[in-house]
Design an enzyme around this catalytic site. Structure first.
Site, short mmCIF file in Angstrom:
data_model
loop_
_atom_site.label_atom_id
_atom_site.label_comp_id
_atom_site.label_asym_id
_atom_site.label_seq_id
_atom_site.Cartn_x
_atom_site.Cartn_y
_atom_site.Cartn_z
N GLY A 8 -40.36 61.94 36.18
CA GLY A 8 -40.67 60.85 36.93
C GLY A 8 -39.13 59.91 37.08
O GLY A 8 -38.88 59.29 36.41
N ALA A 11 -37.50 54.68 40.21
CA ALA A 11 -36.03 53.76 39.60
C ALA A 11 -35.65 53.80 38.20
O ALA A 11 -34.83 53.59 37.97
CB ALA A 11 -36.56 52.02 40.14
N LYS A 184 -45.91 43.47 25.26
CA LYS A 184 -44.73 43.64 26.95
C LYS A 184 -46.14 43.22 28.15
O LYS A 184 -45.68 43.09 29.73
CB LYS A 184 -44.70 45.38 27.38
CG LYS A 184 -44.02 46.14 28.71
CD LYS A 184 -42.50 45.17 29.07
CE LYS A 184 -42.13 45.74 30.16
NZ LYS A 184 -42.26 47.00 30.53
N SER A 261 -44.02 46.06 39.49
CA SER A 261 -43.98 47.34 39.92
C SER A 261 -44.95 47.67 40.80
O SER A 261 -45.11 48.23 41.70
CB SER A 261 -43.64 47.87 38.87
OG SER A 261 -44.73 47.67 37.71
#
Lengths: 311, 311
Positions: A8, A11, A184, A261
C-alpha cells in the site's frame, strides 16, 4: 538491518518506507500505478524535515516477488481490506511482523484472525502527507508515529521500536493499542467528517468557522466518551478528555490548510474509510450505551456520500 | 376576477399563477430567462391533477410594466430577498395584498417593514413541483397551499381564500401564520438538509436508509421543540409533535422520489435558502434556550456548502 515490505505504497506508506530505506533497511515497495515512474525516477520526498531522494528503490509489481520479510508495513486504505490478506500473505514468513499504518478501529483484530495476534502492530501516523505526482511525496507537517502491539506485549513493542531506531521518524511507544486508536480517532472523526460533509474543505476552514469548529468539538467529546467507555470495559487507561481535546485543537490550529485523507478520497471520487473510521466506533459506542448523536449523524451522511458512488 | 402579479415565476410561482389564470383571473408573469419561450409557446403544466396549457399568458420583463395589481404572488427564492422589494414595489397600489409563496421563517416580517403588515400573507405550498424546460412545469405530487395572514386577521384571511375559490388548488386557512411556518419547517429542515449533506439525494433515499431516516426524525423533533417554544412565547397554539411527525413521515413515504428544492439549488450550483430555512430557526431556538444540536450541525454544514460557492 531488516527487510521490509511496504504494502500500500500511497503517500503514507511511501513516506515511512522511504524513511526506513534512508536508514539503511532493505525496503521493498509494492507498486501498481506508480511502478514505472518510481523505477525510472526513484522516490522523492519533499519533507519539512529536509528533502531526500531514493535513487533506486526496490520496487515490485507483486508481493510474491518480494517474498517473506522481517516487517510488513501495511498502509492500505481500510477500504482495501478485502484485498489485504492476499497482498500481505506472500510476505509473511515465520518471524514476520506486520505494522498497520492504517486508520480506524478494529483492523488489527481482523489482521490477527489472518496472521496471528502476536505479529500485529498498530502504527498511528499523526502527520500531513500527500502525494502529488507519481514518485513524489509531500511531507507537509508533523510526522510522528505512535506504535503499539495488538497484545500490548512490551518485548514485541521493543522490537518494533528497534526497527525505527535509526530512522528520521519520531516513534513513540504506546502501552495500549486500543487507547492509541481511540486517541487517533479524536482527530480523524471530526476533521474528516466535517471536511467532507461541509463540501470538501481544508482544516483551516473548519477552524475558522465558529459553527463548524463547535461541531468538531462536540464530535471530539463524543469520541472521548465512547473511547473511554470502551477503554474502561477493557481495563485500559482512559483518555484525559479536556487535555486531549485542547491539544488536538491547538495542533490543528497550528497546522497548514490541510486536506484530511478522507476528504481527498471524497473529492477524488474514491471510496472513503467510512466503516473503520466511523461505523466501527459508532457500533462500539452503541453497544456500550454511550450517546453519540453527532457521530451517528455524520456516519449516516458519510455512508450515504460514499454509497452514492458505488455501482 | 382579480388582477395578479407573479413575481418569481420559477416552478412554484408559475404553477400557482397558472392555476389562477385557469380560473379566469388576470395573471401577469414577471419573467426573465423564460420570457421568450413562454411568450412564444405559452405555459404548459403537466400535473398529476390533469395537464393544462395557457396559450397566451400575460408575460412581462419588468414589474413596472405590470403596475399595481390586486394580489402579488411572490415566489422568489429567499436568497433573492435583497431584490424582492424593488421587484414588488411597482405592483403595489393602495389595496394590493402580497402572498409569500416562499420557504423559511421571518420573511413575512421583513416584507411587513417594506409594505405594511396588513398586506402580507404567507402561502405555504406543500407540494412537489419542478421545472424542466422553459415554460413546462411538472406538478408531481401534493399541491395544497396553507394560507395565513401575518396579523392572523380573519377578515383578511377570508379575502385571501376568496381569491383561490375558483382555482383547482386546495387552499386551507391557518389561523396562525407562525404555527404554519414552523409546521412547514418540520419537513423542510430535515429533508432539505439531509438531501444536500448526504450528497444530493432524493427523499426516497433518505427514507430507505435507516440511519438517515433516524437523523431526519431527530431533526424533526428538534424543530417541533423549537417551534413550540416560539409558539408558546407568542401565545399561539402548539404543534402536536408526535402526530405531525408521523404524518410528515407517512406523506414522505408515499411521495415519489423527490428532489427537495434546496437539493436542486445545491446540485445546480445556485445559492441555497440557508438563512431563512436553517439560520433563522436556529437563532430562535437558541434565543429560547431550546437544544437543537442536529439543527446546529446541519446549519453549519449547509452554510459551509453554500459559502463554498460564493466569490
Amino acid at each position: 538491518m531488516a527487510s521490509v515490505a511496504v504494502i500500500g505504497a500511497g503517500a503514507v506508506g511511501s513516506y515511512y518506507g522511504a524513511r526506513l530505506a534512508q536508514a539503511g533497511h532493505e525496503v521493498h515497495f509494492l507498486l501498481r500505478r506508480d511502478f514505472d515512474a518510481v523505477r525510472t525516477g526513484g522516490l522523492t520526498v519533499e519533507s519539512k524535515d529536509g528533502d531526500f531522494h531514493l535513487e533506486a528503490p526496490l520496487v515490485h509489481r507483486s508481493s510474491a516477488e518480494i517474498g517473506a520479510v522481517d516487517w510488513v508495513l501495511c498502509a492500505l486504505k481500510a477500504t482495501a481490506l478485502e484485498a489485504a490478506r492476499d497482498l500481505i500473505a506472500p510476505c509473511v514468513g515465520e518471524g514476520t511482523r506486520i505494522v498497520l499504518l492504517m486508520n480506524g478501529l478494529g483492523l488489527e483484530e481482523q489482521f490477527a484472525t489472518w496472521f496471528g495476534a502476536e505479529r500485529i502492530f498498530g502504527g498511528l501516523a499523526f502527520t500531513c502527507i500527500n502525494r502529488d505526482a507519481a514518485g513524489v511525496i509531500h511531507h507537509i507537517d508533523y510526522g510522528a508515529v505512535t506504535l503499539a502491539h495488538l497484545l500490548d506485549d512490551p518485548a514485541a513493542l521493543a522490537d518494533g521500536l528497534a526497527l525505527w531506531a535509526g530512522a528520521r521518524v519520531s516513534v513513540e511507544a504506546a502501552s495500549s493499542l486500543l487507547r492509541a486508536r481511540w486517541w487517533k480517532l479524536l482527530w480523524n472523526i471530526p476533521f474528516n467528517a466535517l471536511a467532507v460533509t461541509a463540501g470538501g474543505i481544508t482544516t483551516d476552514r473548519i477552524m475558522g468557522d465558529p459553527a463548524l469548529r463547535a461541531a468538531a468539538e462536540t464530535l471530539m467529546l463524543e469520541v472521548v466518551a465512547a473511547g473511554n467507555a470502551d477503554l474502561g470495559a477493557h481495563g485500559q487507561p482512559l483518555l484525559d478528555g479536556p487535555r486531549e481535546v485542547a491539544a488536538m485543537f491547538a495542533a490543528t490550529e497550528a497546522m497548514a490548510a490541510y486536506r484530511p485523507s478522507t476528504m481527498i478520497d471524497f473529492v477524488e471520487g474514491r471510496p472513503t474509510e467510512v466503516d473503520a473510521m466511523f461505523g466501527e466506533p459508532l457500533r462500539r459506542a452503541r453497544a456500550l450505551g454511550v450517546a453519540t448523536p453527532y457521530l451517528a449523524l455524520v456516519t449516516a451522511q458519510m455512508g450515504a456520500l460514499d454509497g452514492a458512488r458505488r455501482p
